[in-house]
Design a protein around this motif. Structure first.
Motif, PDB file in Angstrom:
ATOM      1  N   LYS A 124      86.488  23.988 136.804  1.00  0.00           N
ATOM      2  CA  LYS A 124      87.418  25.031 137.237  1.00  0.00           C
ATOM      3  C   LYS A 124      88.159  24.536 138.467  1.00  0.00           C
ATOM      4  O   LYS A 124      87.559  23.966 139.378  1.00  0.00           O
ATOM      5  N   ALA A 125      89.470  24.741 138.471  1.00  0.00           N
ATOM      6  CA  ALA A 125      90.308  24.374 139.615  1.00  0.00           C
ATOM      7  C   ALA A 125      90.596  25.617 140.442  1.00  0.00           C
ATOM      8  O   ALA A 125      90.997  26.649 139.897  1.00  0.00           O
ATOM      9  N   VAL A 126      90.374  25.516 141.753  1.00  0.00           N
ATOM     10  CA  VAL A 126      90.608  26.629 142.668  1.00  0.00           C
ATOM     11  C   VAL A 126      91.659  26.192 143.685  1.00  0.00           C
ATOM     12  O   VAL A 126      91.422  25.286 144.485  1.00  0.00           O
ATOM     13  N   GLU A 127      92.829  26.821 143.644  1.00  0.00           N
ATOM     14  CA  GLU A 127      93.886  26.513 144.601  1.00  0.00           C
ATOM     15  C   GLU A 127      93.755  27.444 145.800  1.00  0.00           C
ATOM     16  O   GLU A 127      93.912  28.657 145.673  1.00  0.00           O
ATOM     17  N   VAL A 128      93.450  26.881 146.949  1.00  0.00           N
ATOM     18  CA  VAL A 128      93.271  27.669 148.168  1.00  0.00           C
ATOM     19  C   VAL A 128      94.614  27.968 148.810  1.00  0.00           C
ATOM     20  O   VAL A 128      94.923  29.116 149.161  1.00  0.00           O
ATOM     21  N   THR A 129      95.410  26.941 148.994  1.00  0.00           N
ATOM     22  CA  THR A 129      96.781  27.072 149.488  1.00  0.00           C
ATOM     23  C   THR A 129      97.636  26.083 148.701  1.00  0.00           C
ATOM     24  O   THR A 129      97.096  25.159 148.070  1.00  0.00           O
ATOM     25  N   PRO A 130      98.957  26.238 148.719  1.00  0.00           N
ATOM     26  CA  PRO A 130      99.793  25.268 148.019  1.00  0.00           C
ATOM     27  C   PRO A 130      99.517  23.841 148.505  1.00  0.00           C
ATOM     28  O   PRO A 130      99.603  23.552 149.696  1.00  0.00           O
TER      29      PRO A 130
ATOM     30  N   ARG B 168      88.046  17.672 146.517  1.00  0.00           N
ATOM     31  CA  ARG B 168      89.055  18.288 147.391  1.00  0.00           C
ATOM     32  C   ARG B 168      90.317  17.441 147.365  1.00  0.00           C
ATOM     33  O   ARG B 168      90.291  16.256 147.741  1.00  0.00           O
ATOM     34  N   SER B 169      91.424  18.036 146.912  1.00  0.00           N
ATOM     35  CA  SER B 169      92.698  17.333 146.828  1.00  0.00           C
ATOM     36  C   SER B 169      93.708  17.999 147.754  1.00  0.00           C
ATOM     37  O   SER B 169      94.117  19.136 147.512  1.00  0.00           O
ATOM     38  N   ASP B 170      94.063  17.295 148.800  1.00  0.00           N
ATOM     39  CA  ASP B 170      95.116  17.765 149.711  1.00  0.00           C
ATOM     40  C   ASP B 170      96.340  16.910 149.428  1.00  0.00           C
ATOM     41  O   ASP B 170      96.534  15.848 150.020  1.00  0.00           O
ATOM     42  N   SER B 171      97.175  17.376 148.501  1.00  0.00           N
ATOM     43  CA  SER B 171      98.318  16.573 148.084  1.00  0.00           C
ATOM     44  C   SER B 171      99.385  16.490 149.164  1.00  0.00           C
ATOM     45  O   SER B 171     100.169  15.537 149.199  1.00  0.00           O
TER      46      SER B 171
ATOM     47  N   ALA C 128      98.845  16.153 152.514  1.00  0.00           N
ATOM     48  CA  ALA C 128      98.452  15.077 153.436  1.00  0.00           C
ATOM     49  C   ALA C 128      97.992  13.825 152.705  1.00  0.00           C
ATOM     50  O   ALA C 128      97.638  12.843 153.354  1.00  0.00           O
ATOM     51  N   ALA C 129      97.974  13.865 151.362  1.00  0.00           N
ATOM     52  CA  ALA C 129      97.507  12.738 150.543  1.00  0.00           C
ATOM     53  C   ALA C 129      96.090  12.328 150.943  1.00  0.00           C
ATOM     54  O   ALA C 129      95.784  11.155 151.133  1.00  0.00           O
ATOM     55  N   GLU C 130      95.214  13.333 151.066  1.00  0.00           N
ATOM     56  CA  GLU C 130      93.807  13.088 151.413  1.00  0.00           C
ATOM     57  C   GLU C 130      92.915  13.657 150.309  1.00  0.00           C
ATOM     58  O   GLU C 130      93.107  14.797 149.869  1.00  0.00           O
ATOM     59  N   TYR C 131      91.927  12.866 149.896  1.00  0.00           N
ATOM     60  CA  TYR C 131      91.072  13.253 148.771  1.00  0.00           C
ATOM     61  C   TYR C 131      89.617  12.944 149.128  1.00  0.00           C
ATOM     62  O   TYR C 131      89.294  11.825 149.525  1.00  0.00           O
ATOM     63  N   ARG C 132      88.762  13.967 148.968  1.00  0.00           N
ATOM     64  CA  ARG C 132      87.344  13.815 149.286  1.00  0.00           C
ATOM     65  C   ARG C 132      86.498  14.488 148.211  1.00  0.00           C
ATOM     66  O   ARG C 132      87.001  15.308 147.437  1.00  0.00           O
ATOM     67  N   SER C 133      85.211  14.149 148.205  1.00  0.00           N
ATOM     68  CA  SER C 133      84.308  14.740 147.219  1.00  0.00           C
ATOM     69  C   SER C 133      82.988  15.109 147.872  1.00  0.00           C
ATOM     70  O   SER C 133      82.562  14.495 148.846  1.00  0.00           O
ATOM     71  N   THR C 134      82.367  16.148 147.330  1.00  0.00           N
ATOM     72  CA  THR C 134      81.057  16.620 147.771  1.00  0.00           C
ATOM     73  C   THR C 134      80.223  16.869 146.525  1.00  0.00           C
ATOM     74  O   THR C 134      80.717  17.457 145.558  1.00  0.00           O
TER      75      THR C 134
ATOM     76  N   PHE D 175      90.715  22.637 144.964  1.00  0.00           N
ATOM     77  CA  PHE D 175      89.342  22.182 144.772  1.00  0.00           C
ATOM     78  C   PHE D 175      89.028  22.222 143.280  1.00  0.00           C
ATOM     79  O   PHE D 175      89.169  23.268 142.633  1.00  0.00           O
ATOM     80  N   ASP D 176      88.621  21.079 142.735  1.00  0.00           N
ATOM     81  CA  ASP D 176      88.161  21.014 141.353  1.00  0.00           C
ATOM     82  C   ASP D 176      86.634  20.951 141.368  1.00  0.00           C
ATOM     83  O   ASP D 176      86.054  20.055 141.991  1.00  0.00           O
TER      84      ASP D 176
END
Length: 212
Positions: A45-51, A74-77, A79-85, A55-56
């Motif tokens: 499931k993809a959850v869009e917090v802000t434009p 976590r995809s911050d398009s 700032a082009a920053e991508y992380r995972s937990t 979060f996938d």
């Protein structure tokens, strides 16, 4: 001679067409199947917090239907920053959503899972994500020892006026098979400083549920 060759040629063409038609496999008239998640993934499931900030949430696992793991991408398009937990998962994910319960500007990702113990027991996995992409897991409170004696699962989780509620039927402590409920318990969860506090709500005060 010309009259003899014409029927011979027609016979050869008919024979070749017959051979080709026998060799070609018949096309099965089956409806198209919509592809699901590829193995070993079970949920997404993809959850869009802000434009630009999405979060996938996925779960996966092989060899067991009720034990696996989850990952939050976590995809911050912007700032082009991508992380995972990631973490271990017990049961199957039934829902995912985001909130900011403590109103500190940092979103919390809630993963609701259904356990497979004696009944459908609730498991919650919660993470708060800061603006820089770092995350902190928030522990969901356990039930008290007295409540566990009457608890048999079958939880309902809902949001009302920005607060998290958990509702489930209660049973006599001797009714281990959960045959006849004796009542209902509603718990209200408040989040302050990444720590939950719990309040028991009486049935007459539980009110109307809001949709997430």
């Amino acid at each position: 001679m010309r009259i003899f060759l014409r029927p011979l040629a027609l016979s050869l063409c008919a024979f070749m067409v017959s051979c080709v038609s026998e060799e070609l496999p018949k096309q099965a008239n089956t409806p198209a199947v919509k592809p699901g998640l590829p193995q070993p993934f079970r949920f997404h499931k993809a959850v869009e917090v802000t434009p630009g900030l999405t979060f996938d949430i996925l779960s996966w696992g092989r060899g067991s239907e009720h034990i696996g793991a989850y990952i939050i991408l976590r995809s911050d398009s912007t700032a082009a920053e991508y992380r995972s937990t990631t973490g271990e998962l017990e049961g199957e994910i039934t829902d995912v959503w985001n909130m900011d319960m403590d109103a500190d500007g940092n979103p919390e990702i809630f993963i609701q899972a259904k356990g497979q113990d004696e009944d459908t027991y609730l498991n919650m996995y919660i993470y708060e994500f800061r603006e820089n992409g770092s995350s902190q897991q928030i522990r969901f409170p356990d039930l008290t020892s007295s409540t566990k004696k009457t608890y048999r699962g079958k939880d309902s989780v809902f949001i009302k006026e920005g607060d998290l509620y958990r509702e489930f039927p209660t049973y006599d402590s001797a009714d281990t098979a959960a045959v006849k409920p004796t009542g209902k318990k509603t718990l209200k969860y408040l989040l302050r400083g990444n720590s939950f506090s719990v309040q028991e709500i009486k049935e007459e005060d539980s009110g109307k549920k809001d949709n997430r």
